[in-house]
Design a protein around this motif. Structure first.
Motif, PDB file in Angstrom:
ATOM      1  N   GLU A  30      -7.387 123.923 -52.409  1.00 18.77           N
ATOM      2  CA  GLU A  30      -6.999 124.025 -51.005  1.00 18.77           C
ATOM      3  C   GLU A  30      -5.830 123.097 -50.682  1.00 18.77           C
ATOM      4  O   GLU A  30      -4.933 123.423 -49.932  1.00 18.77           O
ATOM      5  N   TYR A  31      -5.876 121.902 -51.239  1.00 17.19           N
ATOM      6  CA  TYR A  31      -4.930 120.848 -50.869  1.00 17.19           C
ATOM      7  C   TYR A  31      -3.742 120.855 -51.814  1.00 17.19           C
ATOM      8  O   TYR A  31      -3.912 120.893 -53.038  1.00 17.19           O
ATOM      9  N   MET A  32      -2.543 120.830 -51.231  1.00 11.65           N
ATOM     10  CA  MET A  32      -1.327 120.680 -52.029  1.00 11.65           C
ATOM     11  C   MET A  32      -0.411 119.682 -51.339  1.00 11.65           C
ATOM     12  O   MET A  32      -0.435 119.557 -50.102  1.00 11.65           O
ATOM     13  N   SER A  33       0.397 119.001 -52.127  1.00 14.45           N
ATOM     14  CA  SER A  33       1.230 117.943 -51.561  1.00 14.45           C
ATOM     15  C   SER A  33       2.488 117.760 -52.379  1.00 14.45           C
ATOM     16  O   SER A  33       2.547 118.164 -53.548  1.00 14.45           O
ATOM     17  N   TYR A  48       2.193 117.585 -46.888  1.00 15.96           N
ATOM     18  CA  TYR A  48       0.997 118.062 -47.530  1.00 15.96           C
ATOM     19  C   TYR A  48       0.403 119.225 -46.744  1.00 15.96           C
ATOM     20  O   TYR A  48       0.793 119.501 -45.599  1.00 15.96           O
ATOM     21  N   SER A  49      -0.536 119.919 -47.392  1.00 18.11           N
ATOM     22  CA  SER A  49      -1.172 121.088 -46.780  1.00 18.11           C
ATOM     23  C   SER A  49      -2.634 121.114 -47.192  1.00 18.11           C
ATOM     24  O   SER A  49      -2.959 120.948 -48.371  1.00 18.11           O
ATOM     25  N   VAL A  50      -3.516 121.346 -46.225  1.00 18.45           N
ATOM     26  CA  VAL A  50      -4.953 121.416 -46.531  1.00 18.45           C
ATOM     27  C   VAL A  50      -5.423 122.862 -46.650  1.00 18.45           C
ATOM     28  O   VAL A  50      -6.626 123.106 -46.802  1.00 18.45           O
ATOM     29  N   ILE A  54      -1.395 125.837 -43.020  1.00 20.37           N
ATOM     30  CA  ILE A  54      -1.536 124.498 -42.432  1.00 20.37           C
ATOM     31  C   ILE A  54      -0.687 123.509 -43.221  1.00 20.37           C
ATOM     32  O   ILE A  54      -0.858 123.380 -44.437  1.00 20.37           O
ATOM     33  N   THR A  55       0.246 122.841 -42.544  1.00 23.55           N
ATOM     34  CA  THR A  55       1.029 121.798 -43.204  1.00 23.55           C
ATOM     35  C   THR A  55       1.117 120.593 -42.280  1.00 23.55           C
ATOM     36  O   THR A  55       0.933 120.713 -41.058  1.00 23.55           O
ATOM     37  N   ASP A  56       1.404 119.442 -42.863  1.00 22.21           N
ATOM     38  CA  ASP A  56       1.536 118.225 -42.073  1.00 22.21           C
ATOM     39  C   ASP A  56       2.482 117.276 -42.779  1.00 22.21           C
ATOM     40  O   ASP A  56       2.751 117.408 -43.983  1.00 22.21           O
ATOM     41  N   GLN A  57       2.998 116.328 -42.000  1.00 20.91           N
ATOM     42  CA  GLN A  57       3.971 115.381 -42.537  1.00 20.91           C
ATOM     43  C   GLN A  57       3.282 114.217 -43.205  1.00 20.91           C
ATOM     44  O   GLN A  57       2.220 113.765 -42.785  1.00 20.91           O
ATOM     45  N   GLY A  58       3.951 113.718 -44.240  1.00 18.23           N
ATOM     46  CA  GLY A  58       3.484 112.520 -44.897  1.00 18.23           C
ATOM     47  C   GLY A  58       4.288 111.318 -44.450  1.00 18.23           C
ATOM     48  O   GLY A  58       4.728 111.235 -43.301  1.00 18.23           O
ATOM     49  N   GLU A  59       4.546 110.426 -45.394  1.00 17.39           N
ATOM     50  CA  GLU A  59       5.206 109.155 -45.103  1.00 17.39           C
ATOM     51  C   GLU A  59       6.713 109.310 -44.915  1.00 17.39           C
ATOM     52  O   GLU A  59       7.326 108.614 -44.102  1.00 17.39           O
ATOM     53  N   VAL A  60       7.345 110.209 -45.681  1.00 15.61           N
ATOM     54  CA  VAL A  60       8.811 110.344 -45.666  1.00 15.61           C
ATOM     55  C   VAL A  60       9.225 111.807 -45.525  1.00 15.61           C
ATOM     56  O   VAL A  60       9.820 112.395 -46.425  1.00 15.61           O
ATOM     57  N   PRO A  61       8.960 112.449 -44.379  1.00 17.12           N
ATOM     58  CA  PRO A  61       9.197 113.895 -44.250  1.00 17.12           C
ATOM     59  C   PRO A  61      10.628 114.309 -43.893  1.00 17.12           C
ATOM     60  O   PRO A  61      10.994 115.473 -44.056  1.00 17.12           O
ATOM     61  N   ASN A  62      11.433 113.352 -43.403  1.00 17.44           N
ATOM     62  CA  ASN A  62      12.744 113.731 -42.880  1.00 17.44           C
ATOM     63  C   ASN A  62      13.642 114.323 -43.961  1.00 17.44           C
ATOM     64  O   ASN A  62      13.797 113.765 -45.036  1.00 17.44           O
ATOM     65  N   GLY A  63      14.251 115.472 -43.617  1.00 12.82           N
ATOM     66  CA  GLY A  63      15.156 116.144 -44.545  1.00 12.82           C
ATOM     67  C   GLY A  63      14.485 117.192 -45.397  1.00 12.82           C
ATOM     68  O   GLY A  63      15.142 117.848 -46.210  1.00 12.82           O
TER      69      GLY A  63
END
Lengths: 117, 112
Positions: A30-33, A48-50, A54-63
């Motif tokens: 289910e989870y990919m990153s 990352y994505s659960v 569904i996706t979400d930002q991590g620590e350094v998403p810009n760009g």
């Protein structure tokens, strides 16, 4: 069972070019990153994505942009590459990535080395 | 902000001896801690997981300890072999968001 497959393995871009790093897994995770690894910086989470859709930002998403239309695939897009995005990129997947679903033990791909000139 | 520290200097050790690596953390209360192995040009590979209520875990020649009071994990490779030469990463996680935070890694070189 191929695990996590990343393509390409190596890529050279010019500043401003766009490209997509591909990631596919055949473990029904289910989870990919996506992580980037830079000398002296360790692994840093980009997106990352659960699950599919569904996706979400991590620590350094810009760009970087991501999408998750299927369980198997999680591409990472660079819309306008910059020299600061020169790095080694790792895709990783797991069974237990959702919050409160158990420990998140990652299976990594072999990496994609990107150089932006 | 949370900080995870691993020794930046490579550990050179004679074959057959025990290699011990340290992972220290601050401003974090992880529910579990993992160790991964990374060879040059390859992705990290999971080795061991230890939870906050566990003191020690073993797998073959590997042993991990987890001291939540000291905020430290020790990773031991007993009877080290040249094939154990690699970089070892620690990673911390919490069940609430399950986003792993990695240390920078510590290189081990086993000398025959």
């Amino acid at each position: 069972n191929a695990g996590v497959t990343q393509t390409p393995k190596f890529q050279v871009l010019k500043t401003g070019q766009s490209m997509t790093l591909q990631c596919a897994q055949d473990m029904n995770h289910e989870y990919m990153s996506w992580y980037r690894q830079d000398p002296g910086m360790g692994l840093r989470l980009i997106h990352y994505s659960v699950g599919a859709g569904i996706t979400d930002q991590g620590e350094v998403p810009n760009g970087y942009n991501v999408s998750r239309s299927t369980t198997e695939d999680f591409p990472l897009r660079l819309l306008s590459a910059a020299p600061s995005q020169t790095s080694v990129y790792f895709c990783a997947s797991s069974v237990g990535g959702r919050p409160n679903s158990g420990a998140n033990v990652l299976t990594f791909g072999a990496g994609s080395r990107l150089t932006v000139l | 902000s949370q900080k995870i520290e691993q020794n930046s200097e490579a550990l050179n050790i004679q074959e057959g001896k025990t290699a011990t690596l340290t992972c220290n953390y601050t401003n974090y209360s992880p529910a579990y801690l993992q160790w991964y192995r990374q060879d040059p040009g390859r992705g990290p590979v999971f080795l061991l997981l230890i939870r906050e209520n566990e003191k020690e875990k073993r797998k073959e020649r590997l042993k991990v300890t987890f001291d939540t009071t000291l905020k430290q994990s020790l990773f031991h490779i007993t009877a080290s072999q040249p094939a154990d030469s690699a970089t070892y990463l620690c990673a911390l996680g919490s069940y609430g968001n399950n986003r792993l935070a990695f240390g920078k890694g510590n290189q081990v070189v086993v000398i025959p």
